[in-house]
Structure formats: C-alpha cells, structure tokens
Design a protein around this motif. Structure first.
Motif, PDB file in Angstrom:
ATOM      1  N   PRO A  52      10.255  -1.580  -0.576  1.00  0.00           N
ATOM      2  CA  PRO A  52       9.828  -0.854   0.632  1.00  0.00           C
ATOM      3  C   PRO A  52       8.597   0.030   0.410  1.00  0.00           C
ATOM      4  O   PRO A  52       7.810   0.222   1.327  1.00  0.00           O
ATOM      5  CB  PRO A  52      11.038   0.002   1.005  1.00  0.00           C
ATOM      6  CG  PRO A  52      12.111  -0.307   0.036  1.00  0.00           C
ATOM      7  CD  PRO A  52      11.593  -1.252  -0.997  1.00  0.00           C
ATOM      8  N   GLN A  53       8.393   0.547  -0.805  1.00  0.00           N
ATOM      9  CA  GLN A  53       7.218   1.384  -1.089  1.00  0.00           C
ATOM     10  C   GLN A  53       5.956   0.549  -1.318  1.00  0.00           C
ATOM     11  O   GLN A  53       4.857   1.038  -1.144  1.00  0.00           O
ATOM     12  CB  GLN A  53       7.451   2.261  -2.335  1.00  0.00           C
ATOM     13  CG  GLN A  53       8.325   3.470  -2.081  1.00  0.00           C
ATOM     14  CD  GLN A  53       9.807   3.123  -2.094  1.00  0.00           C
ATOM     15  OE1 GLN A  53      10.248   2.323  -2.916  1.00  0.00           O
ATOM     16  NE2 GLN A  53      10.571   3.687  -1.180  1.00  0.00           N
ATOM     17  N   ASN A  54       6.140  -0.700  -1.774  1.00  0.00           N
ATOM     18  CA  ASN A  54       5.002  -1.569  -2.071  1.00  0.00           C
ATOM     19  C   ASN A  54       5.381  -2.976  -1.623  1.00  0.00           C
ATOM     20  O   ASN A  54       5.991  -3.723  -2.373  1.00  0.00           O
ATOM     21  CB  ASN A  54       4.690  -1.527  -3.570  1.00  0.00           C
ATOM     22  CG  ASN A  54       3.539  -2.441  -3.933  1.00  0.00           C
ATOM     23  OD1 ASN A  54       2.941  -3.094  -3.090  1.00  0.00           O
ATOM     24  ND2 ASN A  54       3.233  -2.501  -5.220  1.00  0.00           N
ATOM     25  N   LYS A  55       5.007  -3.334  -0.405  1.00  0.00           N
ATOM     26  CA  LYS A  55       5.418  -4.609   0.192  1.00  0.00           C
ATOM     27  C   LYS A  55       4.893  -5.822  -0.587  1.00  0.00           C
ATOM     28  O   LYS A  55       5.377  -6.928  -0.406  1.00  0.00           O
ATOM     29  CB  LYS A  55       4.937  -4.705   1.648  1.00  0.00           C
ATOM     30  CG  LYS A  55       5.620  -3.730   2.564  1.00  0.00           C
ATOM     31  CD  LYS A  55       7.001  -4.215   2.900  1.00  0.00           C
ATOM     32  CE  LYS A  55       7.605  -3.416   4.034  1.00  0.00           C
ATOM     33  NZ  LYS A  55       8.958  -3.785   4.307  1.00  0.00           N
ATOM     34  N   ARG A  56       3.895  -5.617  -1.434  1.00  0.00           N
ATOM     35  CA  ARG A  56       3.363  -6.740  -2.224  1.00  0.00           C
ATOM     36  C   ARG A  56       4.251  -7.069  -3.413  1.00  0.00           C
ATOM     37  O   ARG A  56       4.061  -8.095  -4.056  1.00  0.00           O
ATOM     38  CB  ARG A  56       1.946  -6.429  -2.702  1.00  0.00           C
ATOM     39  CG  ARG A  56       0.957  -6.401  -1.543  1.00  0.00           C
ATOM     40  CD  ARG A  56      -0.413  -6.072  -2.015  1.00  0.00           C
ATOM     41  NE  ARG A  56      -0.433  -4.695  -2.515  1.00  0.00           N
ATOM     42  CZ  ARG A  56      -1.504  -4.061  -2.923  1.00  0.00           C
ATOM     43  NH1 ARG A  56      -2.662  -4.653  -2.915  1.00  0.00           N
ATOM     44  NH2 ARG A  56      -1.431  -2.829  -3.353  1.00  0.00           N
ATOM     45  N   GLU A  57       5.211  -6.205  -3.714  1.00  0.00           N
ATOM     46  CA  GLU A  57       6.102  -6.421  -4.857  1.00  0.00           C
ATOM     47  C   GLU A  57       7.433  -7.006  -4.379  1.00  0.00           C
ATOM     48  O   GLU A  57       8.007  -6.540  -3.407  1.00  0.00           O
ATOM     49  CB  GLU A  57       6.351  -5.103  -5.579  1.00  0.00           C
ATOM     50  CG  GLU A  57       7.160  -5.279  -6.842  1.00  0.00           C
ATOM     51  CD  GLU A  57       7.332  -3.966  -7.576  1.00  0.00           C
ATOM     52  OE1 GLU A  57       6.916  -3.912  -8.741  1.00  0.00           O
ATOM     53  OE2 GLU A  57       7.873  -3.020  -6.999  1.00  0.00           O
ATOM     54  N   ILE A  58       7.893  -8.023  -5.087  1.00  0.00           N
ATOM     55  CA  ILE A  58       9.170  -8.660  -4.776  1.00  0.00           C
ATOM     56  C   ILE A  58      10.165  -8.247  -5.851  1.00  0.00           C
ATOM     57  O   ILE A  58       9.883  -8.364  -7.045  1.00  0.00           O
ATOM     58  CB  ILE A  58       9.014 -10.185  -4.747  1.00  0.00           C
ATOM     59  CG1 ILE A  58       8.014 -10.579  -3.659  1.00  0.00           C
ATOM     60  CG2 ILE A  58      10.362 -10.863  -4.517  1.00  0.00           C
ATOM     61  CD1 ILE A  58       7.364 -11.906  -3.883  1.00  0.00           C
ATOM     62  N   VAL A  59      11.318  -7.749  -5.422  1.00  0.00           N
ATOM     63  CA  VAL A  59      12.384  -7.367  -6.337  1.00  0.00           C
ATOM     64  C   VAL A  59      13.348  -8.547  -6.384  1.00  0.00           C
ATOM     65  O   VAL A  59      13.963  -8.895  -5.383  1.00  0.00           O
ATOM     66  CB  VAL A  59      13.111  -6.086  -5.848  1.00  0.00           C
ATOM     67  CG1 VAL A  59      14.209  -5.701  -6.816  1.00  0.00           C
ATOM     68  CG2 VAL A  59      12.119  -4.953  -5.665  1.00  0.00           C
TER      69      VAL A  59
END
Length: 87
Positions: A52-59
C-alpha cells in the motif's frame, strides 16, 4: 515491403507453457505471454498483494514466492521472474 520470414502469432501472441509453480496461478494450459501476465495481475489484485505504501512493489504470497524466489518484487522485475517459468 520486404518479407522478414517471420510468421504472425510469434512473440507475445505465441502460447507458452507455464511451469507447475506458475500454473498454480494461471492454470496449466499453454497461454500467450500477455494472458499469463494478465492472470498474474488478477491474482495480485484479488489477494491484495501490492504494497500500500509503494504500489510498484508486489508482496509475494505462497504461490508467488515459488515463482519470484523471494518475498518482494518490483512490478518491473516481475517479467524477468515470469520468463524463467515459461517454455
């Protein structure tokens, strides 16, 4: 116009076979690469896997961790990891 000797349906439209790990997300049938990416994004959205803080990152969840080989991945790195799971 010169012919290049290439047939239509290559590249992104050519069906590729997902590995068993990737098949857990996309299904095990051969799909065009564009459909594979689309199904992975559907999985990411459905399971709320974007940071949610960095939409470019996938968890990664358990299924994506087997494909990515790690817990987090940028959306730009994702295609590199997907390529390893396509024949």
């Amino acid at each position: 116009m010169a012919k290049t000797g290439r047939k239509a349906g290559g590249g992104l439209a050519r069906p590729v076979q997902p590995s068993p790990e990737l098949g857990a997300i996309t299904g095990n049938d051969p799909l065009p690469r564009s459909q594979v990416v689309s199904k992975v994004w559907d999985h990411i959205r459905k399971n709320n896997l974007q940071n949610p803080q960095n939409k470019r990152e996938i968890v990664a969840d358990d299924k994506l961790r087997k494909v990515f080989g790690k817990d987090r991945c940028s959306m730009f790195e994702m295609n590199k990891h997907l390529s390893r799971h396509l024949k």
